[in-house]
Structure formats: structure tokens, C-alpha cells
Design a protein around this motif. Sequence first.
Motif, short mmCIF file in Angstrom:
data_model
loop_
_atom_site.label_atom_id
_atom_site.label_comp_id
_atom_site.label_asym_id
_atom_site.label_seq_id
_atom_site.Cartn_x
_atom_site.Cartn_y
_atom_site.Cartn_z
N ARG A 74 -19.87 -64.30 -2.11
CA ARG A 74 -19.78 -62.83 -1.98
C ARG A 74 -19.52 -62.42 -0.54
N ARG A 75 -20.20 -63.09 0.37
CA ARG A 75 -20.04 -62.78 1.79
C ARG A 75 -18.60 -63.03 2.24
N LEU A 76 -18.01 -64.14 1.82
CA LEU A 76 -16.64 -64.46 2.22
C LEU A 76 -15.63 -63.51 1.58
N VAL A 77 -15.86 -63.12 0.35
CA VAL A 77 -14.97 -62.15 -0.29
C VAL A 77 -15.05 -60.82 0.44
N VAL A 134 -8.38 -64.76 -1.44
CA VAL A 134 -9.49 -65.72 -1.47
C VAL A 134 -9.32 -66.57 -2.71
N GLU A 135 -9.43 -67.88 -2.54
CA GLU A 135 -9.39 -68.76 -3.71
C GLU A 135 -10.37 -69.91 -3.50
N ARG A 168 -16.17 -74.81 -1.51
CA ARG A 168 -15.33 -74.28 -0.45
C ARG A 168 -14.45 -73.16 -0.95
N LEU A 169 -14.28 -72.15 -0.09
CA LEU A 169 -13.32 -71.08 -0.35
C LEU A 169 -12.25 -71.12 0.71
N ARG A 170 -11.07 -70.70 0.32
CA ARG A 170 -9.94 -70.63 1.25
C ARG A 170 -9.51 -69.18 1.35
N LEU A 171 -9.44 -68.66 2.56
CA LEU A 171 -8.96 -67.31 2.82
C LEU A 171 -7.57 -67.44 3.43
N PHE A 172 -6.64 -66.60 2.99
CA PHE A 172 -5.26 -66.75 3.43
C PHE A 172 -4.55 -65.40 3.39
#
Length: 101
Positions: A57-60, A76-77, A83-87
Amino acid sequence: MTRDLYNVRTRPAQDAPEPLSAEEEARFRALLFTELGNRIADEGWARYPAYTREDRRRLVDVAHRLSAHWGRRVGVEAEDECRLRLFLVDETPATSLPSRS
């Protein structure tokens, strides 16, 4: 015989981290905003560990804040369960790729 328990709270496991206070949460999100934002600006993407729902939730939320700040969509995926990837999302119209003949 069933007993009713009043004012009983579960205690976290000894190895479990305590939740962040509101101030700590705000500082951590600001740090993620800066660090991940710099990496995404430089490389176009960044990955970060996300072991719990709160981490995800924090990363989203950070991705939404970066999108609002830059005026460009940050996607975000999940790369895997940890692990999450932000792009940066390419918002140009999709063109067909040339065939490889």
C-alpha cells in the motif's frame, strides 16, 4: 464451559516489527518518494521489497504521489510475492512493431 474474556488484546510475536507511528510513516513515505523518485527519473524504473500488505500500500501511494508530482503516470506491478516494480508508463499511442522477416 466457555469463559468470556474482556479487555484482552493479542500481543505481537516477539520477532514482528511494531507498526510505525504517524510521524515515522510520513517520514518513511517522504524518503521513498525521494529515493525511488530519483531512481525512476534516472533509469525509468525502480524495484523495492514489499513483504506485507502495508508495504505494498505504501509503495502504491508513493507511485500515485510521484504521478501527481510529475504529471506522468507511474505504474506499479508485482515482480514476485516480495517485490514491486515502479516504472514510468509510456503514454504515447501504441504503434505496431516492424515485423522481423
